[in-house]
Motif scaffolding. Structure first.
Motif, PDB file in Angstrom:
ATOM      1  N   LEU A   1       0.825  -1.196   0.000  1.00 50.85           N
ATOM      2  CA  LEU A   1       0.000   0.000   0.000  1.00 50.85           C
ATOM      3  C   LEU A   1       0.865   1.254   0.000  1.00 50.85           C
ATOM      4  CD1 LEU A   1      -3.040   0.300  -0.107  1.00 50.85           C
ATOM      5  CD2 LEU A   1      -3.054   0.549   2.384  1.00 50.85           C
ATOM      6  N   CYS A   2       1.928   1.251   0.796  1.00 54.99           N
ATOM      7  CA  CYS A   2       2.848   2.396   0.805  1.00 54.99           C
ATOM      8  C   CYS A   2       3.528   2.551  -0.546  1.00 54.99           C
ATOM      9  CB  CYS A   2       3.888   2.224   1.903  1.00 54.99           C
ATOM     10  SG  CYS A   2       3.236   2.462   3.563  1.00 54.99           S
TER      11      CYS A   2
ATOM     12  N   GLU B   1      10.256   7.998   2.266  1.00 55.50           N
ATOM     13  CA  GLU B   1      11.260   9.011   1.947  1.00 55.50           C
ATOM     14  C   GLU B   1      11.083   9.529   0.526  1.00 55.50           C
ATOM     15  OE1 GLU B   1      14.060  11.719   2.740  1.00 55.50           O
ATOM     16  OE2 GLU B   1      13.086  10.349   4.160  1.00 55.50           O
ATOM     17  N   LEU B   2      10.713   8.649  -0.387  1.00 56.44           N
ATOM     18  CA  LEU B   2      10.454   9.096  -1.757  1.00 56.44           C
ATOM     19  C   LEU B   2       9.290  10.079  -1.799  1.00 56.44           C
ATOM     20  CD1 LEU B   2      10.869   5.736  -3.713  1.00 56.44           C
ATOM     21  CD2 LEU B   2      12.392   7.716  -3.809  1.00 56.44           C
ATOM     22  N   MET B   3       8.248   9.811  -1.013  1.00 59.51           N
ATOM     23  CA  MET B   3       7.113  10.737  -0.968  1.00 59.51           C
ATOM     24  C   MET B   3       7.523  12.070  -0.356  1.00 59.51           C
ATOM     25  SD  MET B   3       3.724   8.441  -0.108  1.00 59.51           S
ATOM     26  CE  MET B   3       4.434   7.249   1.030  1.00 59.51           C
TER      27      MET B   3
ATOM     28  N   ALA C   1       3.491   5.775  -3.016  1.00 57.95           N
ATOM     29  CA  ALA C   1       4.723   6.392  -3.508  1.00 57.95           C
ATOM     30  C   ALA C   1       4.712   6.489  -5.035  1.00 57.95           C
ATOM     31  CB  ALA C   1       5.935   5.605  -3.031  1.00 57.95           C
ATOM     32  N   GLN C   2       4.227   5.452  -5.702  1.00 58.78           N
ATOM     33  CA  GLN C   2       4.176   5.489  -7.165  1.00 58.78           C
ATOM     34  C   GLN C   2       3.260   6.606  -7.652  1.00 58.78           C
ATOM     35  OE1 GLN C   2       2.911   1.508  -8.031  1.00 58.78           O
ATOM     36  NE2 GLN C   2       4.981   0.657  -7.958  1.00 58.78           N
ATOM     37  N   ARG C   3       2.111   6.719  -7.029  1.00 62.60           N
ATOM     38  CA  ARG C   3       1.155   7.732  -7.470  1.00 62.60           C
ATOM     39  C   ARG C   3       1.653   9.144  -7.197  1.00 62.60           C
ATOM     40  NH1 ARG C   3      -3.461  10.255  -5.367  1.00 62.60           N
ATOM     41  NH2 ARG C   3      -3.273   9.204  -3.360  1.00 62.60           N
TER      42      ARG C   3
ATOM     43  N   ARG D   1      13.079   9.785  -8.754  1.00 62.61           N
ATOM     44  CA  ARG D   1      12.228   9.328  -7.651  1.00 62.61           C
ATOM     45  C   ARG D   1      11.056   8.508  -8.169  1.00 62.61           C
ATOM     46  NH1 ARG D   1      13.757  14.466  -5.261  1.00 62.61           N
ATOM     47  NH2 ARG D   1      12.116  15.566  -6.400  1.00 62.61           N
ATOM     48  N   TYR D   2      10.454   8.973  -9.245  1.00 60.87           N
ATOM     49  CA  TYR D   2       9.332   8.254  -9.835  1.00 60.87           C
ATOM     50  C   TYR D   2       9.779   6.873 -10.338  1.00 60.87           C
ATOM     51  CZ  TYR D   2       5.679   7.135 -13.259  1.00 60.87           C
ATOM     52  OH  TYR D   2       4.698   6.510 -13.982  1.00 60.87           O
TER      53      TYR D   2
END
Length: 320
Positions: A248-249, A292-294, A253-255, A279-280
Motif C-alpha cells: 500500500l505504501c 522518503e520518496l514521498m 509512492a508510485q502515485r 524518484r518516480y
C-alpha cells in the motif's frame, strides 16, 4: 437525532458569507445544533459580518486567530465542538437544506463514523434563490447509503472522498484521530486519511452542498500549495502508520512521485535526468524507502509554499 456542531473555517470570505449563513439557517431536522466559525486572520471584516448576520444561530461562537491556515483553523473549531457529531464546512460553501439530516441518516443506516455526499457547482452572483436551479435534484428521495469498503486503501490508491464540506463525522472519532495534521497548511486529505484508518465511510449519492464556481479566492485554486500538501499528507501519514502493508505504501509512492514528476516536467521543464523523474522511477521499480520518496517528492513543487506558523503552538484537541 443526535446534536451537530457546525465548524466553519473562514479567511476573507465576506462576500460569500451571507449565502453560507443562509444555508446553515435552512438546515432541516429536529436535532440540537451549535455553530462555530473560526476566522483565520481575515482582513475583510469577515468576523464582524458573522457576528452581525449569524447572531440568530443557536450556540454561535466566533473564534479569531492570526492567519495560520485551514488545518489549524479546523482544529481550533474541533477543539470547541461539544455535540456528538461535527459537520465541517469551508467558508464559501453552502449546505443544501437536507444535508445534515441526510448525512446523519447515513451514519445511522451503516454504522460508519463518517458519511459524505456529493456537491453541485453554483454561481453565487446569480439573482434569486441559489437552490432554485437544483430543486429537482434536492427534492428527490436520497438513495440508501452505501458503505465504502476499505476506505483507507481507496484513498491511498487515489479515490477522492472530498474535502471537509463533503462529510459529517462523529466528534469522538475526530478527537481520537487528532483532527488535521498540524504540520500542513491545507486541511484536505490529512484528516480524511486519519479518519479512514479508524472508521468505515458511508456514501450518499445526494448533493449536500453547493460549491461556488467562480470565487477567485479559494485556496484550492493554488495548485502548487494544494499538491505539495497532498504529497506531504500522505508521506506523514504513512510514516506514522507502520502497520500499513508495504504494498500500500508503495502504491502511494508510485502515485505521488508520478504526480510530482508530471508537475516538474510541465512547470519547470525537468527531464528524465532530474531527481524528480529518478524518484518516480525508483518508486515504479519498488526501490528505496517509499516514505522518503514521498517526502522528497514535495521538493518538485518549487515555489512559494506556505507552512503553519513556527512561532506558536498549534491548537490542541481534547481527548476523546
Amino acid at each position: 437525532m443526535a446534536g451537530v456542531s457546525y465548524v466553519l473555517t473562514v479567511y476573507n470570505k465576506a462576500p460569500q458569507l451571507p449565502l453560507v449563513i443562509e444555508g446553515l439557517r435552512r438546515q432541516q431536522g429536529g436535532f440540537e445544533r451549535e455553530f462555530i466559525f473560526v476566522d483565520d486572520g481575515s482582513s475583510d471584516g469577515s468576523a464582524q459580518l458573522i457576528e452581525r448576520e449569524a447572531r440568530d444561530l443557536p450556540g454561535l461562537t466566533v473564534l479569531r486567530q492570526a492567519n495560520a491556515g485551514p488545518s489549524w483553523a479546523l482544529n481550533a473549531g474541533l477543539a470547541r465542538a461539544r455535540l456528538p457529531f461535527v459537520k465541517a464546512l469551508d467558508g464559501d460553501d453552502m449546505l443544501t437544506p437536507r444535508a445534515t439530516e441526510v448525512l446523519l441518516g447515513a451514519v445511522a443506516e451503516t454504522g460508519c463514523g463518517v458519511a459524505y455526499g456529493r456537491f453541485l457547482d453554483f454561481d453565487p452572483a446569480a439573482a434569486g434563490d441559489p437552490y432554485a436551479p437544483f430543486q429537482a435534484a434536492l427534492d428527490r428521495v436520497p438513495p440508501p447509503a452505501v458503505r465504502i469498503e476499505r476506505p483507507l486503501q481507496r484513498l491511498i490508491e487515489g479515490h477522492f472522498f472530498g474535502n471537509p464540506s463533503h462529510w459529517l463525522a462523529r466528534r469522538d472519532l475526530l478527537l481520537a484521530v487528532g483532527g488535521c495534521d498540524p504540520r500542513l497548511f491545507v486541511q484536505d486529505v490529512s484528516i480524511e486519511l486519519r479518519l479512514a484508518a479508524r472508521s468505515g465511510f458511508a456514501l450518499v449519492d445526494y448533493p449536500v452542498f453547493l460549491s461556488p464556481s467562480a470565487v477567485g479566492s479559494r485556496l484550492s485554486d493554488n495548485q502548487l500549495q494544494t499538491l505539495h500538501d497532498l504529497n506531504r499528507a500522505y508521506a506523514n501519514f504513512c510514516a506514522e502508520h507502520a502497520e500499513l502493508s508495504p504494498s500500500l505504501c508503495r502504491k502511494a509512492a508510485q502515485r505521488l512521485t508520478g504526480r510530482a514528476w508530471r508537475w516538474a516536467r510541465r512547470h519547470a521543464g525537468k527531464g528524465i535526468l532530474s531527481a524528480d523523474f529518478q524518484r518516480y522511477l525508483m518508486a515504479m521499480l519498488w526501490l528505496g524507502d517509499p516514505v522518503e520518496l514521498m517526502r522528497q517528492s514535495c521538493d518538485s513543487f518549487a515555489g512559494p509554499i506556505r507552512l503553519p506558523p513556527a512561532d506558536r503552538a498549534p491548537p490542541v484537541l481534547p481527548s476523546a
